[in-house]
Design a protein around this motif. Sequence first.
Motif, mmCIF file in Angstrom:
data_model
loop_
_atom_site.group_PDB
_atom_site.id
_atom_site.type_symbol
_atom_site.label_atom_id
_atom_site.label_comp_id
_atom_site.label_asym_id
_atom_site.label_seq_id
_atom_site.Cartn_x
_atom_site.Cartn_y
_atom_site.Cartn_z
ATOM 1 N N ALA A 173 0.851 -1.207 0.000
ATOM 2 C CA ALA A 173 0.000 0.000 0.000
ATOM 3 C C ALA A 173 0.877 1.244 0.000
ATOM 4 C CB ALA A 173 -0.954 0.016 1.183
ATOM 5 N N ALA A 174 2.029 1.139 -0.660
ATOM 6 C CA ALA A 174 2.991 2.234 -0.675
ATOM 7 C C ALA A 174 2.492 3.375 -1.547
ATOM 8 C CB ALA A 174 4.341 1.737 -1.181
ATOM 9 N N GLU A 175 2.717 4.592 -1.087
ATOM 10 C CA GLU A 175 2.378 5.790 -1.840
ATOM 11 C C GLU A 175 3.615 6.488 -2.380
ATOM 12 O OE1 GLU A 175 0.055 8.186 0.755
ATOM 13 O OE2 GLU A 175 -1.670 6.811 0.738
ATOM 14 N N ARG A 176 4.783 6.103 -1.870
ATOM 15 C CA ARG A 176 6.049 6.675 -2.325
ATOM 16 C C ARG A 176 7.051 5.545 -2.543
ATOM 17 N NH1 ARG A 176 4.738 10.044 2.036
ATOM 18 N NH2 ARG A 176 6.233 8.931 3.336
ATOM 19 N N PRO A 177 7.975 5.713 -3.477
ATOM 20 C CA PRO A 177 8.969 4.660 -3.738
ATOM 21 C C PRO A 177 9.780 4.261 -2.515
ATOM 22 C CG PRO A 177 8.992 6.297 -5.494
ATOM 23 C CD PRO A 177 8.099 6.838 -4.415
ATOM 24 N N LEU A 178 10.041 5.206 -1.606
ATOM 25 C CA LEU A 178 10.849 4.903 -0.427
ATOM 26 C C LEU A 178 10.156 3.931 0.520
ATOM 27 C CD1 LEU A 178 12.348 8.424 0.427
ATOM 28 C CD2 LEU A 178 13.531 6.450 -0.570
ATOM 29 N N GLU A 179 8.848 3.758 0.369
ATOM 30 C CA GLU A 179 8.106 2.851 1.238
ATOM 31 C C GLU A 179 8.121 1.411 0.741
ATOM 32 O OE1 GLU A 179 4.872 6.278 2.647
ATOM 33 O OE2 GLU A 179 4.246 4.615 1.365
ATOM 34 N N LEU A 180 8.674 1.184 -0.430
ATOM 35 C CA LEU A 180 8.726 -0.163 -0.991
ATOM 36 C C LEU A 180 9.918 -0.937 -0.436
ATOM 37 C CD1 LEU A 180 7.879 0.493 -4.760
ATOM 38 C CD2 LEU A 180 6.473 -0.769 -3.114
ATOM 39 N N ARG A 181 9.725 -2.235 -0.288
ATOM 40 C CA ARG A 181 10.795 -3.135 0.130
ATOM 41 C C ARG A 181 10.820 -4.332 -0.826
ATOM 42 N NH1 ARG A 181 11.470 0.819 2.436
ATOM 43 N NH2 ARG A 181 12.026 1.208 4.622
ATOM 44 N N GLY A 182 11.966 -4.958 -0.929
ATOM 45 C CA GLY A 182 12.111 -6.105 -1.804
ATOM 46 C C GLY A 182 11.415 -7.337 -1.253
ATOM 47 N N PRO A 183 11.160 -8.341 -2.106
ATOM 48 C CA PRO A 183 10.459 -9.562 -1.671
ATOM 49 C C PRO A 183 11.153 -10.285 -0.528
ATOM 50 C CG PRO A 183 10.595 -9.461 -4.068
ATOM 51 C CD PRO A 183 11.452 -8.356 -3.551
ATOM 52 N N TYR A 184 12.481 -10.331 -0.542
ATOM 53 C CA TYR A 184 13.200 -11.045 0.513
ATOM 54 C C TYR A 184 13.097 -10.308 1.847
ATOM 55 C CZ TYR A 184 15.135 -13.955 -3.188
ATOM 56 O OH TYR A 184 15.262 -14.822 -4.245
ATOM 57 N N ASP A 185 13.092 -8.976 1.796
ATOM 58 C CA ASP A 185 12.925 -8.202 3.028
ATOM 59 C C ASP A 185 11.534 -8.428 3.619
ATOM 60 O OD1 ASP A 185 15.453 -7.137 2.791
ATOM 61 O OD2 ASP A 185 14.775 -5.409 1.638
ATOM 62 N N ILE A 186 10.531 -8.494 2.743
ATOM 63 C CA ILE A 186 9.158 -8.712 3.213
ATOM 64 C C ILE A 186 9.008 -10.117 3.781
ATOM 65 C CG2 ILE A 186 6.727 -8.717 2.543
ATOM 66 C CD1 ILE A 186 7.487 -6.809 0.280
ATOM 67 N N ALA A 187 9.655 -11.092 3.149
ATOM 68 C CA ALA A 187 9.596 -12.459 3.663
ATOM 69 C C ALA A 187 10.201 -12.535 5.064
ATOM 70 C CB ALA A 187 10.321 -13.411 2.709
ATOM 71 N N ASN A 188 11.300 -11.805 5.278
ATOM 72 C CA ASN A 188 11.892 -11.764 6.622
ATOM 73 C C ASN A 188 10.962 -11.084 7.615
ATOM 74 O OD1 ASN A 188 14.263 -13.058 5.843
ATOM 75 N ND2 ASN A 188 15.259 -11.142 5.249
ATOM 76 N N LEU A 189 10.254 -10.061 7.136
ATOM 77 C CA LEU A 189 9.291 -9.382 7.996
ATOM 78 C C LEU A 189 8.134 -10.307 8.358
ATOM 79 C CD1 LEU A 189 8.667 -6.610 9.304
ATOM 80 C CD2 LEU A 189 7.354 -6.053 7.247
ATOM 81 N N GLY A 190 7.796 -11.217 7.433
ATOM 82 C CA GLY A 190 6.726 -12.171 7.696
ATOM 83 C C GLY A 190 7.018 -13.088 8.867
ATOM 84 N N LEU A 191 8.302 -13.294 9.162
ATOM 85 C CA LEU A 191 8.664 -14.114 10.317
ATOM 86 C C LEU A 191 8.215 -13.453 11.615
ATOM 87 C CD1 LEU A 191 12.272 -15.193 9.235
ATOM 88 C CD2 LEU A 191 10.130 -16.436 8.897
ATOM 89 N N LEU A 192 8.246 -12.105 11.643
ATOM 90 C CA LEU A 192 7.762 -11.377 12.824
ATOM 91 C C LEU A 192 6.254 -11.476 12.969
ATOM 92 C CD1 LEU A 192 9.902 -8.096 12.594
ATOM 93 C CD2 LEU A 192 10.314 -10.094 14.045
ATOM 94 N N PHE A 193 5.575 -11.730 11.855
ATOM 95 C CA PHE A 193 4.120 -11.856 11.875
ATOM 96 C C PHE A 193 3.662 -13.241 12.324
ATOM 97 C CE2 PHE A 193 3.692 -8.498 8.275
ATOM 98 C CZ PHE A 193 4.085 -7.518 9.171
ATOM 99 N N GLY A 194 4.607 -14.138 12.569
ATOM 100 C CA GLY A 194 4.244 -15.478 12.992
ATOM 101 C C GLY A 194 4.226 -16.500 11.880
ATOM 102 N N LEU A 195 4.729 -16.136 10.695
ATOM 103 C CA LEU A 195 4.771 -17.070 9.570
ATOM 104 C C LEU A 195 6.063 -17.883 9.605
ATOM 105 C CD1 LEU A 195 3.608 -14.642 6.736
ATOM 106 C CD2 LEU A 195 2.263 -16.519 7.671
ATOM 107 N N SER A 196 5.987 -19.090 9.090
ATOM 108 C CA SER A 196 7.205 -19.878 8.918
ATOM 109 C C SER A 196 7.945 -19.350 7.681
ATOM 110 C CB SER A 196 6.868 -21.353 8.740
ATOM 111 O OG SER A 196 6.163 -21.562 7.525
ATOM 112 N N GLU A 197 9.137 -19.866 7.447
ATOM 113 C CA GLU A 197 9.927 -19.380 6.309
ATOM 114 C C GLU A 197 9.222 -19.640 4.984
ATOM 115 O OE1 GLU A 197 14.425 -19.909 4.400
ATOM 116 O OE2 GLU A 197 13.912 -20.827 6.322
ATOM 117 N N SER A 198 8.681 -20.841 4.814
ATOM 118 C CA SER A 198 7.984 -21.174 3.573
ATOM 119 C C SER A 198 6.690 -20.377 3.426
ATOM 120 C CB SER A 198 7.679 -22.672 3.518
ATOM 121 O OG SER A 198 6.855 -23.057 4.611
#
Length: 243
Positions: A165-190
């Motif tokens: 839901a980014a409104e500016r380019p600086l708010e975007l992150r790469g897929p691998y960074d988001i996957a790492n963030l998903g670990l904080l959300f309680g998701l497993s690596e896969s």
Amino acid sequence: FSVGYSTVALNHVIDFKEKKQEIVKPVCPSELFPSLPIVQGTSKRIKVLNRLTLVVSDPSHCNLLRSTSANIRLYDIIAVFPKTEKLFHIACTTVDVDLVCINVTEKLPFYFRRPPVNMAIDRGIYFELLYTPAIKDSTMRRYTISNAISLMQICKGKNIVISSAAERPLELRGPYDIANLGLLFGLSESEAKAAVSTNCRATILHGETRKSACGVVYTVKKPRKVEEEETTLPACKKAKTQA
């Protein structure tokens, strides 16, 4: 587009709390981008989709989704943002949508319950978590993680999509960074990797099915195992490889 994405969605948000809100035709991507950029590492141009997000705060707002509006059918992805537990239940069980948005900017006013969540999963509906609020503010980061973990306890990591839901380019992150963030959300690596890849593709396919009223089938090439390759080799080649 250098962060590694091949498909993006332009989000049209309609909040029925505001007056004179109508669902208009989506803007054609070619009008906004005369020349689409090339995806990094490939020769293909990026794919741009149109997405409609309806913020609903009253059950009557869901009637519009049940109707066969011509403009609604023009959008590739339909998402609903329910504000109450009753509306969350309706979105999961009866409304024909592709995504159910989870509030990450404040504490949820209700608890997730297993029956509607399981029914949404059975219907092929995905739950969306946004990561942009988590990188903007420490308070919203706490709400994002807390609400995400509450959802994971019920859905067990299934049918999760993490978007920006980014409104500016600086708010975007790469897929691998988001996957790492998903670990904080309680998701497993896969599960975290699926939340930024295969689950997103499944959401798009669900939207195509909704628009066409037909099933959509896609194939994936299965990698062959080394043992299978050896059994299919001719005898002369087997001897050479073994030698």
